[in-house]
Design a protein around this motif. Structure first.
Motif, PDB file in Angstrom:
ATOM      1  N   MET A 115       3.931  -9.037 -57.130  1.00 33.17           N
ATOM      2  CA  MET A 115       3.219  -7.791 -56.903  1.00 33.17           C
ATOM      3  C   MET A 115       4.165  -6.765 -56.304  1.00 33.17           C
ATOM      4  O   MET A 115       4.926  -7.063 -55.393  1.00 33.17           O
ATOM      5  CB  MET A 115       2.051  -8.065 -55.964  1.00 33.17           C
ATOM      6  N   GLU A 116       4.126  -5.564 -56.823  1.00 37.04           N
ATOM      7  CA  GLU A 116       5.004  -4.499 -56.361  1.00 37.04           C
ATOM      8  C   GLU A 116       4.457  -3.892 -55.078  1.00 37.04           C
ATOM      9  O   GLU A 116       3.284  -3.560 -54.977  1.00 37.04           O
ATOM     10  CB  GLU A 116       5.105  -3.424 -57.438  1.00 37.04           C
ATOM     11  N   GLU A 117       5.336  -3.755 -54.085  1.00 36.46           N
ATOM     12  CA  GLU A 117       4.918  -3.203 -52.809  1.00 36.46           C
ATOM     13  C   GLU A 117       5.245  -1.714 -52.777  1.00 36.46           C
ATOM     14  O   GLU A 117       6.365  -1.307 -53.099  1.00 36.46           O
ATOM     15  CB  GLU A 117       5.663  -3.933 -51.691  1.00 36.46           C
ATOM     16  N   LEU A 118       4.276  -0.898 -52.411  1.00 37.71           N
ATOM     17  CA  LEU A 118       4.468   0.543 -52.359  1.00 37.71           C
ATOM     18  C   LEU A 118       4.807   0.969 -50.941  1.00 37.71           C
ATOM     19  O   LEU A 118       4.413   0.324 -49.976  1.00 37.71           O
ATOM     20  CB  LEU A 118       3.217   1.273 -52.831  1.00 37.71           C
ATOM     21  N   ASN A 119       5.538   2.084 -50.810  1.00 36.05           N
ATOM     22  CA  ASN A 119       5.887   2.559 -49.466  1.00 36.05           C
ATOM     23  C   ASN A 119       4.738   3.360 -48.873  1.00 36.05           C
ATOM     24  O   ASN A 119       3.850   3.832 -49.557  1.00 36.05           O
ATOM     25  CB  ASN A 119       7.178   3.388 -49.508  1.00 36.05           C
ATOM     26  N   GLU A 120       4.775   3.500 -47.555  1.00 37.12           N
ATOM     27  CA  GLU A 120       3.821   4.350 -46.856  1.00 37.12           C
ATOM     28  C   GLU A 120       4.260   5.791 -47.073  1.00 37.12           C
ATOM     29  O   GLU A 120       5.400   6.138 -46.794  1.00 37.12           O
ATOM     30  CB  GLU A 120       3.849   4.033 -45.362  1.00 37.12           C
ATOM     31  N   LEU A 121       3.375   6.624 -47.591  1.00 39.39           N
ATOM     32  CA  LEU A 121       3.747   8.013 -47.865  1.00 39.39           C
ATOM     33  C   LEU A 121       4.180   8.738 -46.600  1.00 39.39           C
ATOM     34  O   LEU A 121       5.107   9.532 -46.615  1.00 39.39           O
ATOM     35  CB  LEU A 121       2.606   8.760 -48.541  1.00 39.39           C
ATOM     36  N   ASP A 122       3.541   8.449 -45.454  1.00 37.33           N
ATOM     37  CA  ASP A 122       3.904   9.124 -44.213  1.00 37.33           C
ATOM     38  C   ASP A 122       5.311   8.755 -43.763  1.00 37.33           C
ATOM     39  O   ASP A 122       6.048   9.582 -43.244  1.00 37.33           O
ATOM     40  CB  ASP A 122       2.904   8.798 -43.105  1.00 37.33           C
ATOM     41  N   SER A 123       5.723   7.503 -43.970  1.00 34.29           N
ATOM     42  CA  SER A 123       7.058   7.092 -43.531  1.00 34.29           C
ATOM     43  C   SER A 123       8.142   7.595 -44.487  1.00 34.29           C
ATOM     44  O   SER A 123       9.310   7.584 -44.134  1.00 34.29           O
ATOM     45  CB  SER A 123       7.137   5.565 -43.413  1.00 34.29           C
ATOM     46  N   MET A 124       7.778   8.030 -45.682  1.00 34.76           N
ATOM     47  CA  MET A 124       8.748   8.533 -46.663  1.00 34.76           C
ATOM     48  C   MET A 124       8.602  10.045 -46.853  1.00 34.76           C
ATOM     49  O   MET A 124       8.902  10.572 -47.908  1.00 34.76           O
ATOM     50  CB  MET A 124       8.562   7.821 -48.004  1.00 34.76           C
ATOM     51  N   CYS A 125       8.122  10.747 -45.850  1.00 39.56           N
ATOM     52  CA  CYS A 125       7.977  12.203 -45.874  1.00 39.56           C
ATOM     53  C   CYS A 125       7.060  12.666 -47.011  1.00 39.56           C
ATOM     54  O   CYS A 125       7.281  13.709 -47.620  1.00 39.56           O
ATOM     55  CB  CYS A 125       9.332  12.879 -45.985  1.00 39.56           C
ATOM     56  N   GLY A 126       6.070  11.854 -47.355  1.00 39.81           N
ATOM     57  CA  GLY A 126       5.102  12.241 -48.368  1.00 39.81           C
ATOM     58  C   GLY A 126       5.593  12.111 -49.791  1.00 39.81           C
ATOM     59  O   GLY A 126       5.019  12.692 -50.699  1.00 39.81           O
ATOM     60  N   VAL A 127       6.670  11.346 -50.035  1.00 40.44           N
ATOM     61  CA  VAL A 127       7.225  11.181 -51.373  1.00 40.44           C
ATOM     62  C   VAL A 127       6.890   9.775 -51.876  1.00 40.44           C
ATOM     63  O   VAL A 127       7.143   8.784 -51.207  1.00 40.44           O
ATOM     64  CB  VAL A 127       8.756  11.386 -51.362  1.00 40.44           C
ATOM     65  N   SER A 128       6.333   9.700 -53.079  1.00 42.37           N
ATOM     66  CA  SER A 128       5.948   8.406 -53.646  1.00 42.37           C
ATOM     67  C   SER A 128       7.154   7.648 -54.191  1.00 42.37           C
ATOM     68  O   SER A 128       8.237   8.213 -54.354  1.00 42.37           O
ATOM     69  CB  SER A 128       4.937   8.611 -54.775  1.00 42.37           C
ATOM     70  N   ASP A 129       6.970   6.363 -54.463  1.00 38.78           N
ATOM     71  CA  ASP A 129       8.035   5.535 -55.037  1.00 38.78           C
ATOM     72  C   ASP A 129       8.520   6.107 -56.362  1.00 38.78           C
ATOM     73  O   ASP A 129       9.742   6.161 -56.616  1.00 38.78           O
ATOM     74  CB  ASP A 129       7.548   4.110 -55.278  1.00 38.78           C
ATOM     75  N   ASP A 130       7.592   6.520 -57.210  1.00 36.39           N
ATOM     76  CA  ASP A 130       7.966   7.061 -58.523  1.00 36.39           C
ATOM     77  C   ASP A 130       8.792   8.340 -58.383  1.00 36.39           C
ATOM     78  O   ASP A 130       9.768   8.544 -59.110  1.00 36.39           O
ATOM     79  CB  ASP A 130       6.721   7.334 -59.372  1.00 36.39           C
ATOM     80  N   GLU A 131       8.413   9.188 -57.445  1.00 35.58           N
ATOM     81  CA  GLU A 131       9.149  10.432 -57.228  1.00 35.58           C
ATOM     82  C   GLU A 131      10.543  10.144 -56.682  1.00 35.58           C
ATOM     83  O   GLU A 131      11.519  10.779 -57.093  1.00 35.58           O
ATOM     84  CB  GLU A 131       8.382  11.345 -56.264  1.00 35.58           C
ATOM     85  N   LEU A 132      10.670   9.186 -55.768  1.00 34.01           N
ATOM     86  CA  LEU A 132      11.984   8.816 -55.241  1.00 34.01           C
ATOM     87  C   LEU A 132      12.884   8.285 -56.354  1.00 34.01           C
ATOM     88  O   LEU A 132      14.065   8.632 -56.433  1.00 34.01           O
ATOM     89  CB  LEU A 132      11.851   7.756 -54.149  1.00 34.01           C
ATOM     90  N   THR A 133      12.321   7.454 -57.228  1.00 33.10           N
ATOM     91  CA  THR A 133      13.088   6.906 -58.346  1.00 33.10           C
ATOM     92  C   THR A 133      13.543   8.012 -59.277  1.00 33.10           C
ATOM     93  O   THR A 133      14.702   8.047 -59.701  1.00 33.10           O
ATOM     94  CB  THR A 133      12.241   5.878 -59.115  1.00 33.10           C
ATOM     95  N   ARG A 134      12.653   8.948 -59.592  1.00 38.59           N
ATOM     96  CA  ARG A 134      12.991  10.061 -60.468  1.00 38.59           C
ATOM     97  C   ARG A 134      14.105  10.913 -59.863  1.00 38.59           C
ATOM     98  O   ARG A 134      15.054  11.286 -60.545  1.00 38.59           O
ATOM     99  CB  ARG A 134      11.752  10.930 -60.718  1.00 38.59           C
ATOM    100  N   ARG A 135      14.024  11.171 -58.561  1.00 38.72           N
ATOM    101  CA  ARG A 135      15.052  11.977 -57.889  1.00 38.72           C
ATOM    102  C   ARG A 135      16.397  11.252 -57.874  1.00 38.72           C
ATOM    103  O   ARG A 135      17.446  11.878 -58.033  1.00 38.72           O
ATOM    104  CB  ARG A 135      14.626  12.296 -56.457  1.00 38.72           C
TER     105      ARG A 135
END
Length: 62
Positions: free
Chosen positions: A1-21
């Protein structure tokens, strides 16, 4: 199962957005290297081998 990050701890950026960047940052870095005339590292999916791509188009497999 894929674990997602906490949006608050990543400055409101999702895993998909971080990967794209990250992918875009690598692409831009490779473009800069090519413009400066430096070789870049690439991956040949067919041969499953890394290679160095020189500005003149020559490939040197590792």
């Amino acid at each position: 199962m894929e674990e997602l990050n906490e949006l608050d701890s990543m400055c409101g950026v999702s895993d998909d957005e971080l990967t794209r960047r990250f992918i875009e940052a690598v692409r831009i870095s490779n473009e800069i290297k090519q413009i400066k005339g430096n070789p870049i590292q690439c991956w040949d999916a067919e041969k499953k081998l890394p290679y160095i791509l020189y500005p003149d188009g020559r490939r040197e497999y590792a």
